[in-house]
Structure formats: structure tokens, C-alpha cells
Design a protein around this motif. Structure first.
Motif, PDB file in Angstrom:
ATOM      1  N   ASN A   1       0.837  -1.202   0.000  1.00 43.65           N
ATOM      2  CA  ASN A   1       0.000   0.000   0.000  1.00 43.65           C
ATOM      3  C   ASN A   1       0.870   1.249   0.000  1.00 43.65           C
ATOM      4  O   ASN A   1       0.674   2.170  -0.804  1.00 43.65           O
ATOM      5  N   SER A   2       1.851   1.278   0.901  1.00 43.08           N
ATOM      6  CA  SER A   2       2.745   2.433   1.024  1.00 43.08           C
ATOM      7  C   SER A   2       3.555   2.651  -0.245  1.00 43.08           C
ATOM      8  O   SER A   2       3.728   3.796  -0.693  1.00 43.08           O
ATOM      9  N   ALA A   3       4.061   1.572  -0.838  1.00 47.50           N
ATOM     10  CA  ALA A   3       4.864   1.685  -2.058  1.00 47.50           C
ATOM     11  C   ALA A   3       4.022   2.218  -3.205  1.00 47.50           C
ATOM     12  O   ALA A   3       4.462   3.082  -3.970  1.00 47.50           O
ATOM     13  N   ASN A   4       2.791   1.719  -3.315  1.00 46.79           N
ATOM     14  CA  ASN A   4       1.895   2.185  -4.370  1.00 46.79           C
ATOM     15  C   ASN A   4       1.590   3.668  -4.195  1.00 46.79           C
ATOM     16  O   ASN A   4       1.682   4.453  -5.151  1.00 46.79           O
ATOM     17  N   GLY A   5       1.234   4.066  -2.972  1.00 43.34           N
ATOM     18  CA  GLY A   5       0.901   5.459  -2.703  1.00 43.34           C
ATOM     19  C   GLY A   5       2.074   6.399  -2.908  1.00 43.34           C
ATOM     20  O   GLY A   5       1.925   7.481  -3.482  1.00 43.34           O
ATOM     21  N   LEU A   6       3.260   5.991  -2.448  1.00 40.01           N
ATOM     22  CA  LEU A   6       4.453   6.821  -2.597  1.00 40.01           C
ATOM     23  C   LEU A   6       4.805   7.011  -4.068  1.00 40.01           C
ATOM     24  O   LEU A   6       5.138   8.122  -4.503  1.00 40.01           O
ATOM     25  N   ALA A   7       4.723   5.944  -4.838  1.00 40.81           N
ATOM     26  CA  ALA A   7       5.036   6.017  -6.264  1.00 40.81           C
ATOM     27  C   ALA A   7       4.081   6.960  -6.989  1.00 40.81           C
ATOM     28  O   ALA A   7       4.503   7.820  -7.778  1.00 40.81           O
ATOM     29  N   LEU A   8       2.791   6.812  -6.722  1.00 38.97           N
ATOM     30  CA  LEU A   8       1.786   7.618  -7.418  1.00 38.97           C
ATOM     31  C   LEU A   8       1.857   9.095  -7.018  1.00 38.97           C
ATOM     32  O   LEU A   8       1.847   9.980  -7.874  1.00 38.97           O
ATOM     33  N   THR A   9       1.934   9.368  -5.719  1.00 36.89           N
ATOM     34  CA  THR A   9       1.944  10.761  -5.280  1.00 36.89           C
ATOM     35  C   THR A   9       3.244  11.470  -5.667  1.00 36.89           C
ATOM     36  O   THR A   9       3.215  12.648  -6.031  1.00 36.89           O
ATOM     37  N   SER A  10       4.361  10.765  -5.632  1.00 35.38           N
ATOM     38  CA  SER A  10       5.641  11.374  -6.020  1.00 35.38           C
ATOM     39  C   SER A  10       5.623  11.753  -7.495  1.00 35.38           C
ATOM     40  O   SER A  10       6.048  12.853  -7.870  1.00 35.38           O
ATOM     41  N   ALA A  11       5.125  10.846  -8.332  1.00 29.90           N
ATOM     42  CA  ALA A  11       5.047  11.123  -9.767  1.00 29.90           C
ATOM     43  C   ALA A  11       4.104  12.285 -10.035  1.00 29.90           C
ATOM     44  O   ALA A  11       4.388  13.173 -10.844  1.00 29.90           O
ATOM     45  N   TYR A  12       2.972  12.295  -9.343  1.00 30.90           N
ATOM     46  CA  TYR A  12       1.985  13.366  -9.548  1.00 30.90           C
ATOM     47  C   TYR A  12       2.554  14.720  -9.134  1.00 30.90           C
ATOM     48  O   TYR A  12       2.406  15.718  -9.857  1.00 30.90           O
ATOM     49  N   LEU A  13       3.221  14.777  -7.993  1.00 32.18           N
ATOM     50  CA  LEU A  13       3.804  16.031  -7.534  1.00 32.18           C
ATOM     51  C   LEU A  13       4.876  16.523  -8.496  1.00 32.18           C
ATOM     52  O   LEU A  13       4.982  17.734  -8.766  1.00 32.18           O
ATOM     53  N   PHE A  14       5.673  15.597  -9.037  1.00 31.88           N
ATOM     54  CA  PHE A  14       6.692  15.977 -10.019  1.00 31.88           C
ATOM     55  C   PHE A  14       6.041  16.608 -11.255  1.00 31.88           C
ATOM     56  O   PHE A  14       6.497  17.647 -11.753  1.00 31.88           O
ATOM     57  N   ILE A  15       4.968  15.990 -11.738  1.00 35.19           N
ATOM     58  CA  ILE A  15       4.258  16.511 -12.911  1.00 35.19           C
ATOM     59  C   ILE A  15       3.720  17.911 -12.628  1.00 35.19           C
ATOM     60  O   ILE A  15       3.866  18.828 -13.445  1.00 35.19           O
ATOM     61  N   MET A  16       3.086  18.097 -11.458  1.00 31.23           N
ATOM     62  CA  MET A  16       2.503  19.392 -11.121  1.00 31.23           C
ATOM     63  C   MET A  16       3.569  20.469 -10.943  1.00 31.23           C
ATOM     64  O   MET A  16       3.378  21.621 -11.347  1.00 31.23           O
ATOM     65  N   ILE A  17       4.692  20.113 -10.346  1.00 33.96           N
ATOM     66  CA  ILE A  17       5.784  21.080 -10.187  1.00 33.96           C
ATOM     67  C   ILE A  17       6.296  21.515 -11.557  1.00 33.96           C
ATOM     68  O   ILE A  17       6.562  22.701 -11.790  1.00 33.96           O
ATOM     69  N   CYS A  18       6.415  20.558 -12.470  1.00 30.45           N
ATOM     70  CA  CYS A  18       6.853  20.883 -13.837  1.00 30.45           C
ATOM     71  C   CYS A  18       5.875  21.833 -14.507  1.00 30.45           C
ATOM     72  O   CYS A  18       6.280  22.780 -15.206  1.00 30.45           O
ATOM     73  N   GLN A  19       4.563  21.602 -14.317  1.00 26.40           N
ATOM     74  CA  GLN A  19       3.553  22.472 -14.925  1.00 26.40           C
ATOM     75  C   GLN A  19       3.667  23.908 -14.411  1.00 26.40           C
ATOM     76  O   GLN A  19       3.391  24.868 -15.140  1.00 26.40           O
ATOM     77  N   LEU A  20       4.087  24.061 -13.165  1.00 27.49           N
ATOM     78  CA  LEU A  20       4.232  25.390 -12.586  1.00 27.49           C
ATOM     79  C   LEU A  20       5.544  26.062 -12.974  1.00 27.49           C
ATOM     80  O   LEU A  20       5.590  27.272 -13.209  1.00 27.49           O
TER      81      LEU A  20
END
Length: 212
Positions: A5-24
Motif C-alpha cells: 500500500n505504502s509503495a503504491n501510494g508513494l510512487a503515485l503521489t511522487s510522480a503526480y507532484l513531479f508533474i505538477m511542479i513541472c507544470q508550474l
């Protein structure tokens, strides 16, 4: 939460935050066309990467385990009802926010997307394809589905929808929270994250086409 559960959540949220930071950040270093082309590519590739990560660090949460939509007809009906519900909730709750809470009638997020799409049509792929994939994997798969392994589903749906609404941050908190709850329901009723993704895609497509 267990390790999967933790690995799945960490992978997804880290990737999402990276994408959003790039958009900004990217528009600050590039101008106009090149900036939005790079943003589009990163968002699309990021969506594919998140799909891969979700499979690579797979975790079958209590929602995924139900697999309620075993027939295409059932899933199609759920998609249709979900689309109608999300669009209707936007109309009704926006009216409430404008008349009672005195919020502006327009959505800053929608207006921003429309303005960019008018100049760079390829950016259409971001709100219609990339955003629904990335947001469903984070807000529905992780915050709702994965958290349901340790908390009651209703609490997880409220957490998911609240974070989803805050993440859009354009003032229409109630509208986005309601959309989030409907998408949680679609995911829970289908047992498949792809179903809420499709509803989200169709909703964004409809809103974009109406406002173009």
C-alpha cells in the motif's frame, strides 16, 4: 498501511507532484509555444509513467477487490450516469455558490485551459487525457481506495474529495468536492479505476467543448 500500500501510494503521489511542479515551473523558463508543448509532453508521459508505477507497485485495495463491473453494459451505464451526475452537480452547485456564497460564476481552471487551447490546440490533451488519468490514480486510487484498507470508506471519500477540491484551488470548493464524491462512488461501484477515469475524461471533454 502495509508495504505494498505504502509503495503504491508513494510512487503515485511522487510522480503526480513531479508533474505538477513541472507544470508550474516550466512556463517560467520557457515562453509560449515551447513551454506548453513541453508541459503537454511531460503531463502525457507522466500519466503513462503513473499507469506503469501503479502496475509495478501494485496493490489491490478494498475497492479494486470488488470488481463489480464484470460486464461492459454495466460499466457503460455507470459511466453514463456518472457523467450526467458530475455535469448536473456542477450546474446546480455553481448556481448555489454564485447566488448564495457570491462566488464568481466562471472557473479559473477552465478559463485558463480554454485560453491556452485557443492558442495551442494540442494542449487539449492535458485536461482531457492526462489530468483525468493522473488525478484518478492519486485522489481516487490512493486517497480513497488505498486508505479504505485502514479507514471507513465514507471517511476516505471525504478525505479524497477534500484534497481533490483544495488541489484545484479556484474558489469552487463545493463543486469540486461534489465531483470528487461522485467519482469515488463510480470507482467504488465499478471496482475499476479506469471507470472513474473515463467519466472524468468525458466530463472534462464536455466542459471544454461547451466553453470553446
Amino acid at each position: 498501511m502495509n508495504k505494498q500500500n505504502s509503495a503504491n501510494g508513494l510512487a503515485l503521489t511522487s510522480a503526480y507532484l513531479f508533474i505538477m511542479i513541472c507544470q508550474l515551473m516550466i512556463p517560467h523558463y520557457f515562453r509560449n509555444g515551447p513551454a506548453y508543448l513541453i508541459c503537454t509532453l511531460i503531463w502525457l508521459l507522466g500519466a503513462l509513467a503513473m499507469i506503469f508505477l501503479n502496475r509495478r507497485f501494485s496493490f489491490k485495495n478494498p475497492i479494486d477487490s470488488t470488481e463489480k463491473c464484470t460486464q461492459a453494459t454495466h460499466e457503460a451505464i455507470l459511466i453514463g450516469l456518472g457523467l450526467i451526475a458530475t455535469l448536473a452537480s456542477q450546474i446546480l452547485l455553481t448556481t448555489f455558490e454564485v447566488n448564495v456564497l457570491h462566488q464568481p460564476s466562471g472557473s479559473e481552471n477552465t478559463n485558463m485551459f480554454i485560453e491556452i487551447i485557443h492558442q495551442y490546440p494540442y494542449y487539449f490533451l492535458c485536461p482531457v487525457i492526462a489530468a483525468p488519468i493522473t488525478e484518478e490514480l492519486v485522489f481516487r486510487k490512493f486517497f480513497f481506495g488505498n486508505f479504505s484498507s485502514v479507514l471507513p470508506k465514507l471517511i476516505c471519500a471525504l478525505i479524497s474529495s477534500t484534497v481533490f477540491s483544495i488541489g484545484h484551488s479556484d474558489g469552487h470548493f463545493i463543486v469540486y468536492a461534489a465531483i470528487g464524491l461522485i467519482l469515488c462512488y463510480v470507482y467504488e461501484e465499478s471496482g475499476k479505476i479506469r471507470t472513474s477515469m473515463i467519466v472524468h475524461m468525458l466530463m472534462n471533454l464536455t466542459v471544454i467543448l461547451i466553453n470553446l
